[in-house]
Design an enzyme around this catalytic site. Sequence first.
Site, mmCIF file in Angstrom:
data_model
loop_
_atom_site.group_PDB
_atom_site.id
_atom_site.type_symbol
_atom_site.label_atom_id
_atom_site.label_comp_id
_atom_site.label_asym_id
_atom_site.label_seq_id
_atom_site.Cartn_x
_atom_site.Cartn_y
_atom_site.Cartn_z
ATOM 1 N NE ARG A 63 3.035 56.989 -22.319
ATOM 2 C CZ ARG A 63 3.553 57.291 -21.120
ATOM 3 N NH1 ARG A 63 4.708 56.818 -20.768
ATOM 4 N NH2 ARG A 63 2.915 58.092 -20.303
ATOM 5 C CD GLU B 36 7.858 62.469 -10.661
ATOM 6 O OE1 GLU B 36 7.983 61.949 -11.783
ATOM 7 O OE2 GLU B 36 8.292 63.593 -10.362
ATOM 8 C CE LYS C 89 2.331 61.405 -13.420
ATOM 9 N NZ LYS C 89 2.962 60.710 -12.301
HETATM 10 P P1 ATP Z 1 3.064 60.850 -17.105
HETATM 11 O O1 ATP Z 1 3.862 60.999 -18.341
HETATM 12 O O2 ATP Z 1 1.608 60.783 -17.321
HETATM 13 O O3 ATP Z 1 3.444 61.814 -16.038
HETATM 14 P P2 ATP Z 1 4.692 58.958 -15.826
HETATM 15 O O4 ATP Z 1 5.189 57.749 -16.493
HETATM 16 O O5 ATP Z 1 5.647 60.054 -15.607
HETATM 17 O O6 ATP Z 1 3.412 59.408 -16.592
HETATM 18 P P3 ATP Z 1 4.583 57.824 -13.254
HETATM 19 O O7 ATP Z 1 3.884 58.315 -12.064
HETATM 20 O O8 ATP Z 1 6.063 57.882 -13.284
HETATM 21 O O9 ATP Z 1 4.000 58.623 -14.471
HETATM 22 O O10 ATP Z 1 4.078 56.370 -13.638
HETATM 23 C C1 ATP Z 1 3.906 55.315 -12.745
HETATM 24 C C2 ATP Z 1 3.858 54.046 -13.543
HETATM 25 O O11 ATP Z 1 2.779 54.078 -14.455
HETATM 26 C C3 ATP Z 1 5.126 53.863 -14.345
HETATM 27 O O12 ATP Z 1 5.553 52.532 -14.215
HETATM 28 C C4 ATP Z 1 4.703 54.180 -15.744
HETATM 29 O O13 ATP Z 1 5.475 53.475 -16.682
HETATM 30 C C5 ATP Z 1 3.239 53.771 -15.754
HETATM 31 N N1 ATP Z 1 2.495 54.552 -16.747
HETATM 32 C C6 ATP Z 1 2.413 55.888 -16.852
HETATM 33 N N2 ATP Z 1 1.679 56.247 -17.916
HETATM 34 C C7 ATP Z 1 1.283 55.099 -18.504
HETATM 35 C C8 ATP Z 1 0.502 54.790 -19.667
HETATM 36 N N3 ATP Z 1 -0.030 55.742 -20.432
HETATM 37 N N4 ATP Z 1 0.291 53.498 -19.962
HETATM 38 C C9 ATP Z 1 0.814 52.522 -19.202
HETATM 39 N N5 ATP Z 1 1.558 52.738 -18.106
HETATM 40 C C10 ATP Z 1 1.805 54.004 -17.753
HETATM 41 MG MG MG Z 2 7.466 59.514 -14.418
#
Ligand code: ATP
Ligand code: MG
Length: 553
Positions: free
Chosen positions: A257, A33, A267
């Site tokens: 994760r 995102e 984020k």
């Molecule tokens: P955040 O909580 O940091 O905002 P998010 O999951 O909302 O993370 P996205 O941009 O939606 O962030 O994530 C893109 C991809 O990266 C998704 O498939 C997500 O599952 C993966 N991802 C995000 N954080 C992690 C993590 N700590 N470890 C492994 N994969 C991750």
């Molecule tokens: Mg997300």
Amino acid sequence: MSEEKSLNFIEEIIEADLESGKYKTILTRFPPEPNGYLHIGHAKSICLNFGLGLKYGGKTNLRFDDTNPVTEDTEYVESIKDDIRWLGFNWANEFYASDYFDQLYAFAIELIKKDLAYVDDISAEEMAILKGSPTEPGKNSPFRSRSIEENLALFTAMKEGKYKDGEKVLRAKIDMGHVNMLMRDPIIYRIKHAHHHRTGDKWCIYPMYDFAHGQSDSIENITHSICTLEFIPHRELYDWCIEKLNIFPSHQYEFARLNMTYTVMSKRKLLQLVNEGYVSGWDDPRMPTLSGFRRKGYTPESIRNFCDKIGVAKRENLIDISLLEFCLREELNKTSLRVMAVLDPVKLIITNYEDGKTEELISENGPEESMGSRTVPFSKELWVEREDFMEVPAKKWFRLAPGALVRLKSAYIVKCEGFTKDEAGNVTEIQCTYIPESKSGGDSSGISVKGTIHWVSAAQAINAEIRLYDRLFKAENPAAEEGDFKDNINPDSLQVINNAYIEPSLATATPDSRYQFLRKGYFCLDKDSTKEKLVFNRTVTLKDAWGKEVKRN
Ligand code: ATP
Ligand code: MG
């Protein structure tokens, strides 16, 4: 090829799918995102998704999951692309969930026509009450039984901007008594009068994550859609949408994760650190973002190795940041150029060295002969490290002390003859004599000394700024602490040294080069450098000081 490694559970699934002929080739995707910069957790997901594509001769798409117009920005899109390229991966296609808004809208209409979706007018509060609880079934909304025609008319009116934010939503008609709360008529479209960074003002209704993600996967024919464990309960809805719309059957698989010690990985939290000035920006070298690590001097190889080492787990855990540092040191030890820099300088005068004379001494650039050598100027006045001198030497002290002998790296053996102090008791100068026959590479002095110290020649040395970083948080898992995670920020995470002296070869340092400042750690040039002032970041110390400290206690 690397040593035989057992397959992780996703690889097992893929191999079985390829073997059974379920798929001829695989297609994965990385779906960020664009609401922030990528962090090391994302690197885990990138290495996994792109790694699988590469390993099995398939492909990987980059898809921006840009269904939330309020928090997203093109700045983030660009940084995300930069970071993925930097990590060393290429996407087959660059897609945006917003490219599918027309298609997703058509899917929603299709569900309405199948009597599988309805427009609901109840408030968010009422909806929450009617939702029930994990132990209690929910209740139907009074608007659930609207006719297909009425739903079509209302949904069209929603799209045309006839209603305010929150006034109406489109919900999937599933089962208010479902054991999985997410299946109790989830919202699939909401009204949001907001400008979108790509579609502008075309839309005032936006699909929810659960109505965009699976369908986007399906539109792209993604075979293995890999996400993190918190999406397990969403899988049922993912499958429901695909089944009811009768579209390409993408499948979702979940892994744990990455969480890492002494940092936060969301984020939203990282944005707070940026906005509230705890760090200088998303690329502050103390940030766990890829741009932060890059600026600090981390290499893509070290991060890829780290992701490989931690593997793909099905259960959440907390990975020690020392493992990442270990991967980095392992690489930098082989590749970094050895140079000399004095971070806390004190003058050393060689009293028996000719005034005004300069020798260019040869010094090796690194452990491998192929790395070559360079010359470093040597003269009567040098800078040495304050901590390399002791007025009253401790036991087993092999460095400078009155009467003691020490080797100056790549130069001569010197004997400490005396020193000068100021009124406050600080040593301001150390006087030595040198032994001309002891020159490195042709030492015929017959003297052996135990200590070797680094130095720079005062006349040619360059004054530089050095930034030393420590962990950004004091707590091992700041997000798990009570209260505000920012209460655990380490106040000493940045130390700026303004008056360091570095050897003149560093005048031509480039941002891509990695240096080992002998005995001081690994460093790289920072983007804040100017012609007048070079700035270096310490990437990592030579040894794991934290690990040792723990053992000592
Ligand atoms: P955040 O909580 O940091 O905002 P998010 O999951 O909302 O993370 P996205 O941009 O939606 O962030 O994530 C893109 C991809 O990266 C998704 O498939 C997500 O599952 C993966 N991802 C995000 N954080 C992690 C993590 N700590 N470890 C492994 N994969 C991750
Ligand atoms: Mg997300």
